[in-house]
Design a protein around this motif. Sequence first.
Motif, PDB file in Angstrom:
ATOM      1  N   CYS A 176      -5.039  -0.903  10.173  1.00 18.28           N
ATOM      2  CA  CYS A 176      -4.768  -1.824   9.055  1.00 18.28           C
ATOM      3  C   CYS A 176      -3.340  -2.351   9.114  1.00 18.28           C
ATOM      4  O   CYS A 176      -2.384  -1.572   9.074  1.00 18.28           O
ATOM      5  CB  CYS A 176      -5.009  -1.087   7.742  1.00 18.28           C
ATOM      6  N   ALA A 220      -3.278  -3.075  -2.563  1.00 21.53           N
ATOM      7  CA  ALA A 220      -4.244  -2.190  -1.930  1.00 21.53           C
ATOM      8  C   ALA A 220      -4.753  -1.082  -2.832  1.00 21.53           C
ATOM      9  O   ALA A 220      -5.904  -0.711  -2.776  1.00 21.53           O
ATOM     10  CB  ALA A 220      -3.614  -1.567  -0.691  1.00 21.53           C
ATOM     11  N   GLU A 262     -14.420   4.171   5.328  1.00 24.59           N
ATOM     12  CA  GLU A 262     -14.252   3.983   6.784  1.00 24.59           C
ATOM     13  C   GLU A 262     -15.321   4.769   7.543  1.00 24.59           C
ATOM     14  O   GLU A 262     -16.152   4.210   8.217  1.00 24.59           O
ATOM     15  CB  GLU A 262     -12.844   4.342   7.305  1.00 24.59           C
ATOM     16  N   GLN A 307      -0.193   3.321   6.579  1.00 24.33           N
ATOM     17  CA  GLN A 307      -0.080   3.886   7.927  1.00 24.33           C
ATOM     18  C   GLN A 307      -1.413   4.014   8.637  1.00 24.33           C
ATOM     19  O   GLN A 307      -1.468   4.652   9.697  1.00 24.33           O
ATOM     20  CB  GLN A 307       0.556   5.271   7.849  1.00 24.33           C
ATOM     21  N   CYS A 308      -2.496   3.505   8.081  1.00 22.95           N
ATOM     22  CA  CYS A 308      -3.768   3.610   8.797  1.00 22.95           C
ATOM     23  C   CYS A 308      -3.644   2.760  10.070  1.00 22.95           C
ATOM     24  O   CYS A 308      -3.165   1.614  10.007  1.00 22.95           O
ATOM     25  CB  CYS A 308      -4.916   3.113   7.940  1.00 22.95           C
ATOM     26  N   PHE A 317      -7.314   9.238  -1.216  1.00 20.27           N
ATOM     27  CA  PHE A 317      -6.299  10.242  -0.909  1.00 20.27           C
ATOM     28  C   PHE A 317      -5.245  10.386  -1.991  1.00 20.27           C
ATOM     29  O   PHE A 317      -4.340  11.186  -1.895  1.00 20.27           O
ATOM     30  CB  PHE A 317      -5.602   9.929   0.420  1.00 20.27           C
ATOM     31  N   CYS A 367       0.856  -1.188   0.000  1.00 18.24           N
ATOM     32  CA  CYS A 367       0.000   0.000   0.000  1.00 18.24           C
ATOM     33  C   CYS A 367       0.890   1.235   0.000  1.00 18.24           C
ATOM     34  O   CYS A 367       1.880   1.292   0.733  1.00 18.24           O
ATOM     35  CB  CYS A 367      -0.876  -0.023   1.250  1.00 18.24           C
ATOM     36  N   LYS A 411      -6.084   8.027   8.470  1.00 15.74           N
ATOM     37  CA  LYS A 411      -6.428   7.978   7.039  1.00 15.74           C
ATOM     38  C   LYS A 411      -6.233   9.387   6.473  1.00 15.74           C
ATOM     39  O   LYS A 411      -6.845  10.339   6.959  1.00 15.74           O
ATOM     40  CB  LYS A 411      -7.887   7.517   6.919  1.00 15.74           C
ATOM     41  N   ASP A 447      -8.095   4.224  -3.120  1.00 25.34           N
ATOM     42  CA  ASP A 447      -8.284   5.101  -1.963  1.00 25.34           C
ATOM     43  C   ASP A 447      -8.526   6.529  -2.418  1.00 25.34           C
ATOM     44  O   ASP A 447      -8.139   6.917  -3.509  1.00 25.34           O
ATOM     45  CB  ASP A 447      -7.082   4.995  -1.020  1.00 25.34           C
TER      46      ASP A 447
HETATM   47  S1  SF4 Z   1      -6.565   0.913   5.010  1.00 26.46           S
HETATM   48 FE1  SF4 Z   1      -6.026   1.060   2.865  1.00 26.46          FE
HETATM   49  S2  SF4 Z   1      -4.842   2.956   2.739  1.00 26.46           S
HETATM   50 FE2  SF4 Z   1      -4.892   2.419   4.873  1.00 26.46          FE
HETATM   51  S3  SF4 Z   1      -3.004   1.233   5.213  1.00 26.46           S
HETATM   52 FE3  SF4 Z   1      -4.629  -0.251   4.781  1.00 26.46          FE
HETATM   53  S4  SF4 Z   1      -4.524  -0.597   2.610  1.00 26.46           S
HETATM   54 FE4  SF4 Z   1      -3.375   1.276   3.012  1.00 26.46          FE
END
Ligand code: SF4
Length: 429
Positions: A176, A218, A298, A172-173, A272, A168, A310, A270
């Motif tokens: 996750c 991702a 989310e 850093q979320c 972003f 990804c 996020k 995503d």
């Molecule tokens: S939720 Fe999505 S954007 Fe955030 S770390 Fe996981 S894969 Fe990456």
Amino acid sequence: MPIVEFETATGQHILINARREATSIFVDQKLTLNYDREGRLYSAWMDGRNYRRGLDNRVLEKQEGPRPGLSYRVRRELGPYEARQFLADAYARVVEYAAALNDPATRVVSNSSSGDAQTVRAALERVLACDLAQLERDRAIFNIIYKPINILPPDQYLALVLQATEGCSHNQCAFCGFYRDRKFHVKSLDEFKNHIRDVRAFFGGGICLRKTIFLADANALIIPQAQLLPLFDAINTEFAIHPIHCEGDALREWEAARPIHFEGIYSFIDAFTTRRKTARDFAELATRGLKRVYIGLETGDAELLRFLGKPNAPEDVIRLVGDVKAGGVAVAVIVLVGAGGEKYAAQHVRHTVNLINALPLAQTDLIYFSELVDHPRSDYSALLHEANIRPLTIGEIEHQMTLMRAGFRFANFDAAPKVSYYDVREFIY
Ligand code: SF4
């Protein structure tokens, strides 16, 4: 559909269905075993429990929980020894059923033609040509071709995964941990073509079971458009994908001419991404088979998004969904239920409902409720602990889903998107 139904000398009632894509064996309405065309077991149902085998030979067991409600379901990964025993048993049973089929004391119940009986025998032989040693060899090859496939949306569990990227780009979320084991990497066109070739060789006849293509990991669609289009072209060169705007008889004719085909290409995206794709970009991808993108919304609450790490604002999702839909591609919006625990519960519900209601969703779109599951490699528990926040109980999570559902207002109720449940604990590839 070649089906043979018979009763063995010991009174077992067995039905074998040998479709082109899979062989299914049903025994006394107590047991079901499903094998792909290469003879690999991929799912089973035994004693009221569902089992799914991954291509890495892990086995996941799932059964109803102590109370109704999806969050109560019980899931468990079998230990290595137990998984081996389970697989050995699944193949030993087929030896027994194949012998019973050839036993003169067996009574054939169905009016199957001799052609059907032959097809079923050939299907059983394919299953019997596969054994634990073969599955172990498969596992080793699978682990070379793929980086671990940690998650797919529930409607894509049987997709053919192609990894255009690894990992990804954000990674850093707080909640996750799926890609913490790898650096983000975009494959070059040559690397991707080699990957497709390896994937194709690995699946062999088992590719028939796969109806869609999932472009992983991702955030594969983050790849700049000029680099992404050749990757889509490479997929189209290798696989037959439903042409855009082809329906009804024309589609049936197209499919009949291409026995191995795919309904479309699917991928996560995503909100972003700084190299944001335009509606035109999505339209270009749609002509190359992109059917739906999965967006991790989310929550519609800006404060909670920040808390979760996020890096986008809720409005970015509104813009992204607008562009995707204007490009003729469907969306699946994923809501993280339980996120932010007790502290954020009320604002999470309120702002998520408002945001969902602001999206131009239609019948081809999906809304997924995904329960926040504390991933072992994530920072989420530590974050909650530091902020002194109580996580929601299962009952409170169920209630949160009920409140959100009750708040959704779709412009056209008859053409409303489907709302469904997405449990990351139920995934195995
Ligand atoms: S939720 Fe999505 S954007 Fe955030 S770390 Fe996981 S894969 Fe990456």
